[in-house]
Design an enzyme around this catalytic site. Structure first.
Site, PDB file in Angstrom:
ATOM      1  N   ASP A  14     -27.219  98.751  27.592  1.00 26.42           N
ATOM      2  CA  ASP A  14     -26.271  98.833  28.954  1.00 26.42           C
ATOM      3  C   ASP A  14     -26.137  98.144  30.349  1.00 26.42           C
ATOM      4  OD1 ASP A  14     -27.253 100.993  28.446  1.00 26.42           O
ATOM      5  OD2 ASP A  14     -30.004 100.586  28.774  1.00 26.42           O
ATOM      6  N   ASP A  43     -35.339  89.895  24.414  1.00 29.54           N
ATOM      7  CA  ASP A  43     -36.120  91.068  24.347  1.00 29.54           C
ATOM      8  C   ASP A  43     -34.573  91.677  24.146  1.00 29.54           C
ATOM      9  OD1 ASP A  43     -36.859  93.291  24.583  1.00 29.54           O
ATOM     10  OD2 ASP A  43     -37.826  93.166  26.244  1.00 29.54           O
ATOM     11  N   LYS A  80     -31.356 104.049  30.681  1.00 32.85           N
ATOM     12  CA  LYS A  80     -29.447 104.090  30.482  1.00 32.85           C
ATOM     13  C   LYS A  80     -28.879 103.945  31.331  1.00 32.85           C
ATOM     14  CE  LYS A  80     -28.281 104.460  26.496  1.00 32.85           C
ATOM     15  NZ  LYS A  80     -28.016 102.654  26.381  1.00 32.85           N
ATOM     16  N   GLY A  81     -29.122 105.077  32.469  1.00 28.69           N
ATOM     17  CA  GLY A  81     -28.472 105.059  33.233  1.00 28.69           C
ATOM     18  C   GLY A  81     -28.715 104.145  34.706  1.00 28.69           C
ATOM     19  N   SER A  86     -34.114  91.891  33.424  1.00 30.96           N
ATOM     20  CA  SER A  86     -33.022  90.530  32.358  1.00 30.96           C
ATOM     21  C   SER A  86     -32.053  90.522  32.737  1.00 30.96           C
ATOM     22  CB  SER A  86     -33.038  90.812  31.226  1.00 30.96           C
ATOM     23  OG  SER A  86     -32.001  91.913  30.884  1.00 30.96           O
ATOM     24  N   ALA A 110     -38.930 104.674  33.897  1.00 33.29           N
ATOM     25  CA  ALA A 110     -39.927 103.811  34.040  1.00 33.29           C
ATOM     26  C   ALA A 110     -40.520 103.210  32.614  1.00 33.29           C
ATOM     27  CB  ALA A 110     -41.464 104.057  34.771  1.00 33.29           C
ATOM     28  N   ASP A 111     -39.871 101.636  32.616  1.00 32.04           N
ATOM     29  CA  ASP A 111     -40.098 101.511  30.784  1.00 32.04           C
ATOM     30  C   ASP A 111     -41.800 100.807  30.916  1.00 32.04           C
ATOM     31  OD1 ASP A 111     -37.592 101.990  30.303  1.00 32.04           O
ATOM     32  OD2 ASP A 111     -36.604  99.993  30.659  1.00 32.04           O
TER      33      ASP A 111
END
Length: 302
Positions: free
Chosen positions: A250, A244, A40-41, A289, A12-13
């Site tokens: 990734d 951003d 990343k995955g 994004s 979770a970002d």
């Protein structure tokens, strides 16, 4: 079965934007906290799925709200989450992201359930690996798990795309030997090649000499440099207004893996991936994004 199987992390970002990033011991005010899907995955899987690839993700998440958020985001992108393991005893991994006014970011990751992805989980997914054209790997899960996945791919004839991030001081020879390609940014290339004063071309050749089958050095807005059996290829960047950069690498790697799975040469796959990475920096966040094929057509150039 799949074009791309991603074995890796799901986080979770937690993102906050600031007018300037703080120095040591300093406190600055930022915007409201934004929670979104990352890791990343999971990022690479979502990027590949958004552009129409048949993708599955093998990862671990906690049985918490963040885990549910990550699974929902993957399903929305089009990823098959059947291999994802929900671990009720663990917390979902989280990434704390600070984004400056130039779009660049600083990230601290708490691995959580990612640290519990095991070689046994990989062994249970052997048929899935064997049925995939490309296996995409990173280093946000235990290295022994990454090694097990790479060894299984080598044994079953599945092509490996390895993004050694976060970069270790050195990379295990058996991982280098299976990387086709090894995908690194400039910092990772410099560190792993042990050629601090070199150029991207020098780093790529050094990494191939160390054992990588092929190498892609990503150069941010300047594009990428590709080294494979056909020689060295410079892929120009696409000029966009960066909002951003979180998750742009990734997006590049997921797109690269997709086009390799579809039979593109490495230079051609990199040209496509540069466009996907460029599109990703024009919007905030990581997975939110990532572009569809239709959105790619709105970028400048071919």
């Amino acid at each position: 079965m799949y074009d791309v199987l991603v074995v890796g992390s799901a986080n979770a970002d937690l993102t906050v934007r600031v007018d300037r990033r703080p120095g040591a011991g300093e406190t600055v005010l930022g915007t409201d906290l934004v929670e979104s899907a990352g890791g990343k995955g999971a990022n690479q899987a979502a990027a590949a799925a958004r552009i129409g690839s048949r993708v599955a993700l093998l990862a671990r998440v906690g049985g918490d709200a963040y885990g549910a958020l990550l699974l929902a985001a993957q399903r929305e992108a089009g990823t098959d989450v059947t291999p994802v393991i929900v671990d009720d005893a663990a917390r979902t991994g989280t990434a704390m992201i600070v984004v400056g006014p130039d779009g660049d970011n600083s990230i601290v990751v708490s691995p959580g359930a990612n640290a519990a992805l095991t070689p046994q989980d990989v062994a249970a997914a052997r048929e899935t690996i064997a049925g995939s054209a490309v296996l995409s790997l990173q280093l946000e899960t235990p290295v022994e798990t990454v090694r097990a996945a790479a060894a299984t791919a080598e044994d079953t004839g599945t092509r490996v795309v390895l993004n050694p991030s976060p970069a270790p001081a050195c990379l295990a020879p058996e991982l280098l030997a299976v990387a086709d390609p090894l995908v690194v940014n400039e910092h990772e290339a410099r560190l792993l090649s042990q050629a601090a004063d070199g150029s991207p071309r020098d780093w790529a050749h050094a990494l191939r000499d160390l054992g990588a089958r092929s190498v892609v050095v990503t150069l941010g807005g300047e594009g990428a440099l590709v080294l494979d059996a056909s020689g060295t290829h410079e892929v120009p960047g696409v000029k966009v207004d960066a909002v951003d950069t979180t998750g742009a690498g990734d997006a590049f790697t997921g797109a690269l893996a997709t086009r390799l799975a579809h039979g593109d040469s490495l230079p051609d796959a990199a040209r496509f991936a540069v466009r996907v990475g460029a599109a990703a920096v024009t919007k905030p966040g990581a997975q939110p994004s990532y572009p569809t094929l239709a959105e790619l057509e709105e970028l400048p150039g071919e």
